[in-house]
Design a protein around this motif. Sequence first.
Motif, short mmCIF file in Angstrom:
data_model
loop_
_atom_site.label_atom_id
_atom_site.label_comp_id
_atom_site.label_asym_id
_atom_site.label_seq_id
_atom_site.Cartn_x
_atom_site.Cartn_y
_atom_site.Cartn_z
N PRO A 279 5.04 -14.29 34.34
CA PRO A 279 6.35 -14.64 34.93
C PRO A 279 7.14 -15.55 34.01
CG PRO A 279 4.59 -15.84 36.02
CD PRO A 279 3.92 -14.86 35.11
N VAL A 280 8.44 -15.48 34.14
CA VAL A 280 9.32 -16.29 33.31
C VAL A 280 9.28 -17.73 33.81
CG1 VAL A 280 11.70 -16.65 32.57
CG2 VAL A 280 10.81 -14.34 32.83
N THR A 281 9.19 -18.64 32.87
CA THR A 281 9.26 -20.06 33.20
C THR A 281 10.56 -20.61 32.64
OG1 THR A 281 8.03 -20.60 31.18
CG2 THR A 281 6.76 -20.33 33.21
N VAL A 282 11.37 -21.19 33.47
CA VAL A 282 12.66 -21.73 33.06
C VAL A 282 12.45 -23.16 32.58
CG1 VAL A 282 15.01 -22.30 33.76
CG2 VAL A 282 13.83 -20.30 34.73
N GLY A 557 9.02 -7.15 39.74
CA GLY A 557 10.02 -8.08 40.27
C GLY A 557 10.79 -8.78 39.18
N GLU A 558 11.81 -9.50 39.58
CA GLU A 558 12.73 -10.13 38.63
C GLU A 558 12.10 -11.28 37.85
OE1 GLU A 558 16.15 -11.33 40.77
OE2 GLU A 558 16.85 -9.27 41.17
N GLU A 559 11.00 -11.83 38.34
CA GLU A 559 10.42 -12.96 37.62
C GLU A 559 9.65 -12.53 36.38
OE1 GLU A 559 7.68 -12.14 41.21
OE2 GLU A 559 9.81 -12.03 40.68
N TYR A 560 9.54 -11.24 36.15
CA TYR A 560 8.87 -10.72 34.95
C TYR A 560 9.90 -10.00 34.08
CZ TYR A 560 4.37 -11.63 37.22
OH TYR A 560 3.30 -12.24 37.82
N THR A 561 9.84 -10.24 32.78
CA THR A 561 10.79 -9.64 31.84
C THR A 561 10.16 -8.58 30.96
OG1 THR A 561 10.38 -11.35 30.18
CG2 THR A 561 12.15 -11.76 31.77
#
Length: 735
Positions: A279-282, A557-561
Amino acid sequence: MVARPSLLRALAGVVTGLALTAPLVTSLAAAAPASAKPDEDRYDAPLEITIDSLTPGVLPRTGPLVVTGTVTNTDLETWSTIRLYPLFDAGSGCTSTTCGELMTTAADLALAAESDPEAPVGVRETSVRYDIASLEPGQSTSYRLTVPQRVLRQLFPERATGVHWFGVHALGASATTPDDTNADGRARTFLPSVRRTDGPQVPTAVVLPLRKQISHAGDGTITDADGWEDALGVEGPLGGPLAFGAASGAAPVTWLLDPAVPDAVRRLAQGNPAREVVPVTVPEDPSPSGSASPDGEEEAEEDPALETPVARAARSWLVQAQRELGTGTVAALPYGDPDLTAAADTLPSLYRSAREQVATELEAWQLETVPVAGAPDGFLDAEAIESVDDGAALLLGDRMFPREMFSDRPPVAGLVGDRPVLVVSHAAAEGGPGPDEARAPVALRQRILAEGVVRLLRARGQSPDPLVVVLPTDMPVAGAAAFWSGLDVPWLDLSSLDELVVPPGGGADGKSEAQRELDPMELSYPEAQADKDLPGSVLVEAGQLIRAARSYAAILGEEYTVGTDLVREALTGSSYSQRGDDLVATRLHTTREWVEDQLEAITIEAPDGVTLSGTSGGFNISVRNDLDVPVTVAISASADSGARIEVANPIRLAAQSRTSVPIDATMSRTGVHNVTLRITDTDGTALGGIDTLPMRTGQAGVVIWAIMGTGAGILFVAIAIRLVRRYRRRGEAPA
């Protein structure tokens, strides 16, 4: 390099002396036809001359004309008493055989650029001279020639608008070659002249391309790291244009950018990591440059991958690119720079996919871009042009406009539907005449100025045609400042590319007499160009990878790029830069297989069969997720016309988990129904998991109740009969 035989030189000198009777006149031992293309292998002058600067770049009205450069001894012998003279196609010594004519058309320039380096084009001006005592084999030295204004006025008493020849000749002697009047080294270029400088200006856009092949290995890393390190350097196809554009000063620069390039460089700056499904970490405090620190170095942890030469070069390039692109005009190509002509037949949706792809790095830099579409060689076929459906400006090379259809020049402001057309000058980018490097900064600048003069003459006092030049990526940075400063002339209006775009309707005033609706079928797309297109197999693989990547992104889902990264790999794999790479289809296939393996890790298990007790009912199936990440999927159920299946979608599965999913069925007729269950993403695209089962049903409940009712009726009748018989026997005595 082997020296020329002295006998030939002596004979050439005698012939020259007899023919011209003066050492001032240029003489050449052999002259090829003016249309002959220079043969670099045959031109073997022992003294090699370069023109590194020419100030100003046009015939000056005031002040001197100054030329500098180098002289190199490419012979095996020492050369001595070397004299350098400027050469002009004017003066008292000019004749029809020794001087070229004033060039006034594009055809004149094309013939001159292709002419033999030893063809006679002018005479030497011996009042200006630079002496070199001697040069050993392989030795170089610089020179400087200054032609005073009084000499120029004698040579050109009446200025005319056109393009003159200018050159430098070297004369000398060696042990086997006498000191004669034959030139032992030559350099030449164009010298434009404009009689009046208060007339109309030529709108001119100089475009610097930032394009490069981006290939990915099976694990998602960018291949050829060493090649990228060179490309990002000052002499590379990415670092060179940046450095060249940085020397433009206040001159407007247009960058022709593949948006995938900065994203690829960012991955290299991050150590070229392999593909990860995380998952993306901001970050809590992201830097404005998109994760680069103010000094250009990322906040690197103790990771050796971040300190490799290519990673450091990538971080440095990103800082410079953000600065330079922010001060110019960015003409954005579709993401990945896909081969639009090849895709038009096999994958028409590729352009839309590429245009809709978000460029992460450009978005972080907050740069405004102008959408354009065009091939590196300037050729797009009719179907490729039609695929550009978003109104982007089309960059079409002037070679696409055949003379029989467009007279002597392409349209100034053409339109294909609502797509504005900008005609790119192929000839101007070809540079100057030999024998020196045709695309050296001075040679290329002089060709651009010369093409501008031709447009002035063709306009006959009206608005000249715009001039769009896409520079080569290997421009030497050393001459960048002189290149840009030399374009600052009164009759040239240096503009950005977007200023030359004429929108449908003609602009703010709604008028444009020069606009012309173009039929793409009238444009030329030679068979030789079609042979260069990417094979259809590459586009097929790219399309399948895009579809699989989008399904993968949908279930994660959107949390994965990672899905976005895979689409980018497909787009860059279908780029013009992949032409000629026989392994590109294999790389795309390998990546697609990896994605499909991920999708097939989600499976479905249905019972062997289901029997419903009535016309409706329910049963359960099992869905399993063998991935290490949670997913969201759906079940697609299909049956024949006698059944309706309903599933409670969507289905959320944890990593490495199994869940039971209830299925509701309603039957409109009795019998056996075959039901097919498929795993899909939330948009309904099948992922690969599939199972089937037979489902039986009928009127069994009614039959059972009928039997039970009949049995109950018989029971009650039997009871009644027994009671009646007992009643009748009540008064009888026992036997």
